[in-house]
Scaffold this motif. Structure first.
Motif, PDB file in Angstrom:
ATOM      1  N   GLN A  46       0.818  -1.213   0.000  1.00 36.23           N
ATOM      2  CA  GLN A  46       0.000   0.000   0.000  1.00 36.23           C
ATOM      3  C   GLN A  46       0.856   1.269   0.000  1.00 36.23           C
ATOM      4  N   PHE A  47       2.069   1.158   0.526  1.00 33.50           N
ATOM      5  CA  PHE A  47       2.951   2.326   0.632  1.00 33.50           C
ATOM      6  C   PHE A  47       4.139   2.247  -0.326  1.00 33.50           C
ATOM      7  N   GLY A  48       4.147   1.265  -1.206  1.00 34.49           N
ATOM      8  CA  GLY A  48       5.283   1.094  -2.106  1.00 34.49           C
ATOM      9  C   GLY A  48       6.573   0.827  -1.351  1.00 34.49           C
ATOM     10  N   ALA A  49       6.455   0.165  -0.198  1.00 37.82           N
ATOM     11  CA  ALA A  49       7.601  -0.061   0.687  1.00 37.82           C
ATOM     12  C   ALA A  49       8.205  -1.439   0.453  1.00 37.82           C
ATOM     13  N   LYS A  50       9.509  -1.524   0.616  1.00 45.30           N
ATOM     14  CA  LYS A  50      10.213  -2.796   0.577  1.00 45.30           C
ATOM     15  C   LYS A  50      10.774  -3.100   1.961  1.00 45.30           C
ATOM     16  N   GLY A  51      10.883  -4.380   2.279  1.00 47.87           N
ATOM     17  CA  GLY A  51      11.362  -4.773   3.594  1.00 47.87           C
ATOM     18  C   GLY A  51      12.282  -5.968   3.513  1.00 47.87           C
ATOM     19  N   ALA A 192       2.422   5.244   7.431  1.00 49.84           N
ATOM     20  CA  ALA A 192       1.712   6.463   7.048  1.00 49.84           C
ATOM     21  C   ALA A 192       2.407   7.702   7.613  1.00 49.84           C
ATOM     22  N   HIS A 193       2.824   7.618   8.868  1.00 44.33           N
ATOM     23  CA  HIS A 193       3.473   8.763   9.514  1.00 44.33           C
ATOM     24  C   HIS A 193       4.720   9.195   8.757  1.00 44.33           C
ATOM     25  N   PHE A 194       5.581   8.236   8.440  1.00 44.69           N
ATOM     26  CA  PHE A 194       6.839   8.597   7.797  1.00 44.69           C
ATOM     27  C   PHE A 194       6.691   8.823   6.298  1.00 44.69           C
ATOM     28  N   ALA A 195       5.731   8.185   5.671  1.00 45.69           N
ATOM     29  CA  ALA A 195       5.467   8.489   4.260  1.00 45.69           C
ATOM     30  C   ALA A 195       5.043   9.940   4.098  1.00 45.69           C
ATOM     31  N   GLU A 196       4.243  10.423   5.017  1.00 46.17           N
ATOM     32  CA  GLU A 196       3.804  11.823   4.962  1.00 46.17           C
ATOM     33  C   GLU A 196       4.965  12.798   5.115  1.00 46.17           C
ATOM     34  N   GLN A 197       6.034  12.342   5.753  1.00 44.45           N
ATOM     35  CA  GLN A 197       7.222  13.173   5.926  1.00 44.45           C
ATOM     36  C   GLN A 197       8.242  12.997   4.798  1.00 44.45           C
TER      37      GLN A 197
END
Length: 204
Positions: A46-51, A192-197
């Motif tokens: 959902q956030f285009g994040a990789k882990g 969400a918090h860090f994506a917004e930043q």
């Protein structure tokens, strides 16, 4: 983690360099399991994040389809020993054999020239760390969410994770049944918090 501990283990990676745009490195310990890992994968997508997923070898053996799903979605598999054993309570030979057993399974799914290992519980000795340097990069962390600790509320876990995060942080979550309540609350809100930043989320 105290600075003294970091100095005792200079070969371990505790944090990545700060970059622009700022980047965080989310890691997930103790899976893969069908009850929790797919939630993590869906949330990251959902956030285009990789882990990076530090897998228990026995879970990979029992749930290879979940491990393959991690790889298919562009994430990295890494070693968390085969039986989730402590480096403080096993001989070096026993521990290294357990690591090798896990790595053999991971290599079938996603071979890599420099495998990653996170010692379960963060428990490792100086001689063991030196022995592992020849075969693995040992990954520690600078942000522990405590999602596995049910004495912490989900809200406390989220506040702790956010307040301790810096650019380049290596952050520990768990895709395990024990962590489910807190992890499922914290992970999407943390992202969400860090994506917004303007942060990005990359694999190690």
């Amino acid at each position: 983690m105290p600075a003294l501990v970091r100095r005792l283990f200079p070969g371990c990676l505790w944090q990545m360099p700060a970059t622009s745009p700022p980047t965080l490195y989310l890691t997930f310990d103790d899976g893969p399991i069908p009850e929790e890992t797919p939630f993590v994968l869906d949330t990251l997508a959902q956030f285009g994040a990789k882990g990076t997923f530090f897998c228990v070898g026995d879970n990979v053996r029992r749930h290879p389809e979940v491990a393959r799903q991690i790889v298919a979605q562009g994430h990295r598999l890494a070693n968390h020993t085969f039986h989730h054993i402590s480096g403080w309570s096993h001989s070096n030979a026993h521990y290294l054999q357990d690591v090798a057993e896990c790595q053999a399974l991971l290599n079938e799914l996603q071979p890599h020239p420099r495998p990653l290992l996170r010692p379960p519980y963060g428990r490792i000795t100086i001689p063991l760390a030196r022995a592992l340097e020849a075969s693995h990069q040992v990954i520690m962390w600078d942000v522990l969410t405590y999602d596995y600790d049910r004495s912490y509320s989900a809200e406390e876990c989220l506040r702790n994770a956010i307040s301790n995060t810096r650019p380049g942080s290596i952050v520990v979550f768990h895709d395990s049944l024990k962590a489910s309540r807190n992890m499922r609350f914290v992970l999407p809100r943390y992202l969400a918090h860090f994506a917004e930043q303007g942060y990005q989320f990359a694999q190690l």
